[in-house]
Design a protein around this motif. Structure first.
Motif, PDB file in Angstrom:
ATOM      1  N   GLU A  29       0.852  -1.184   0.000  1.00  0.00           N
ATOM      2  CA  GLU A  29       0.000   0.000   0.000  1.00  0.00           C
ATOM      3  C   GLU A  29       0.886   1.231   0.000  1.00  0.00           C
ATOM      4  O   GLU A  29       1.946   1.242   0.626  1.00  0.00           O
ATOM      5  CB  GLU A  29      -0.921   0.009   1.214  1.00  0.00           C
ATOM      6  CG  GLU A  29      -1.929  -1.125   1.202  1.00  0.00           C
ATOM      7  CD  GLU A  29      -2.885  -1.057   2.361  1.00  0.00           C
ATOM      8  OE1 GLU A  29      -3.115   0.052   2.891  1.00  0.00           O
ATOM      9  OE2 GLU A  29      -3.405  -2.116   2.755  1.00  0.00           O
ATOM     10  N   ASN A  30       0.452   2.257  -0.692  1.00  0.00           N
ATOM     11  CA  ASN A  30       1.179   3.512  -0.750  1.00  0.00           C
ATOM     12  C   ASN A  30       1.413   4.016   0.672  1.00  0.00           C
ATOM     13  O   ASN A  30       0.517   3.960   1.499  1.00  0.00           O
ATOM     14  CB  ASN A  30       0.379   4.543  -1.559  1.00  0.00           C
ATOM     15  CG  ASN A  30       1.249   5.613  -2.132  1.00  0.00           C
ATOM     16  OD1 ASN A  30       2.404   5.397  -2.450  1.00  0.00           O
ATOM     17  ND2 ASN A  30       0.687   6.794  -2.271  1.00  0.00           N
ATOM     18  N   SER A  31       2.584   4.467   0.952  1.00  0.00           N
ATOM     19  CA  SER A  31       3.033   5.046   2.231  1.00  0.00           C
ATOM     20  C   SER A  31       3.341   4.013   3.303  1.00  0.00           C
ATOM     21  O   SER A  31       3.608   4.382   4.437  1.00  0.00           O
ATOM     22  CB  SER A  31       2.060   6.109   2.761  1.00  0.00           C
ATOM     23  OG  SER A  31       0.912   5.514   3.334  1.00  0.00           O
TER      24      SER A  31
ATOM     25  N   ASN B 282       6.328   0.149  -8.755  1.00  0.00           N
ATOM     26  CA  ASN B 282       6.288   0.463  -7.336  1.00  0.00           C
ATOM     27  C   ASN B 282       7.712   0.708  -6.891  1.00  0.00           C
ATOM     28  O   ASN B 282       8.640   0.097  -7.401  1.00  0.00           O
ATOM     29  CB  ASN B 282       5.693  -0.718  -6.544  1.00  0.00           C
ATOM     30  CG  ASN B 282       4.256  -0.964  -6.895  1.00  0.00           C
ATOM     31  OD1 ASN B 282       3.420  -0.122  -6.673  1.00  0.00           O
ATOM     32  ND2 ASN B 282       3.975  -2.115  -7.475  1.00  0.00           N
TER      33      ASN B 282
ATOM     34  N   TYR C  69       6.113   3.804  -2.519  1.00  0.00           N
ATOM     35  CA  TYR C  69       5.449   4.697  -3.461  1.00  0.00           C
ATOM     36  C   TYR C  69       4.846   3.837  -4.564  1.00  0.00           C
ATOM     37  O   TYR C  69       5.542   3.037  -5.172  1.00  0.00           O
ATOM     38  CB  TYR C  69       6.441   5.693  -4.078  1.00  0.00           C
ATOM     39  CG  TYR C  69       6.958   6.707  -3.090  1.00  0.00           C
ATOM     40  CD1 TYR C  69       6.284   7.899  -2.881  1.00  0.00           C
ATOM     41  CD2 TYR C  69       8.115   6.459  -2.354  1.00  0.00           C
ATOM     42  CE1 TYR C  69       6.758   8.831  -1.962  1.00  0.00           C
ATOM     43  CE2 TYR C  69       8.595   7.374  -1.440  1.00  0.00           C
ATOM     44  CZ  TYR C  69       7.904   8.555  -1.254  1.00  0.00           C
ATOM     45  OH  TYR C  69       8.372   9.466  -0.342  1.00  0.00           O
ATOM     46  N   MET C  70       3.559   4.022  -4.816  1.00  0.00           N
ATOM     47  CA  MET C  70       2.878   3.237  -5.854  1.00  0.00           C
ATOM     48  C   MET C  70       2.276   4.184  -6.884  1.00  0.00           C
ATOM     49  O   MET C  70       1.798   5.254  -6.537  1.00  0.00           O
ATOM     50  CB  MET C  70       1.786   2.370  -5.232  1.00  0.00           C
ATOM     51  CG  MET C  70       2.341   1.338  -4.253  1.00  0.00           C
ATOM     52  SD  MET C  70       1.102   0.282  -3.539  1.00  0.00           S
ATOM     53  CE  MET C  70       0.664  -0.707  -4.953  1.00  0.00           C
TER      54      MET C  70
ATOM     55  N   SER D 170      -0.397   5.658  -9.492  1.00  0.00           N
ATOM     56  CA  SER D 170      -1.850   5.801  -9.439  1.00  0.00           C
ATOM     57  C   SER D 170      -2.494   4.758 -10.328  1.00  0.00           C
ATOM     58  O   SER D 170      -1.983   4.421 -11.405  1.00  0.00           O
ATOM     59  CB  SER D 170      -2.242   7.196  -9.927  1.00  0.00           C
ATOM     60  OG  SER D 170      -3.629   7.279 -10.101  1.00  0.00           O
TER      61      SER D 170
END
Length: 66
Positions: free
Chosen positions: A28-30, A52, A60-61, A63
């Motif tokens: 997951e992002n973050s 990623n 960081y992923m 969008s």
């Protein structure tokens, strides 16, 4: 059972199976991860096509709308 907490999100239970292997949560992002954990999660997500990145331990992923 292990619980995974992430600020502002629901708790995701992680269940230990009888052979002691754990389910692998998605990237997951973050997320803050070690390189080893990042690679383990990335390999468990073959459906992820966008790049990623792990920079200084932070995921960081791209969008989904790119």
């Amino acid at each position: 059972m292990h619980l995974r907490y992430k600020q502002g999100q629901e708790v995701q239970p992680m269940v230990t199976t009888p052979n002691q292997s754990l389910s692998i949560p998605p990237l997951e992002n973050s997320d803050r991860l070690s390189l080893t954990d990042f690679e383990r999660r990335y390999k468990a997500m073959p459906q992820v096509k966008k790049a990623n990145h792990l920079v200084a331990g932070l995921v960081y992923m791209a969008s989904l709308h790119c």
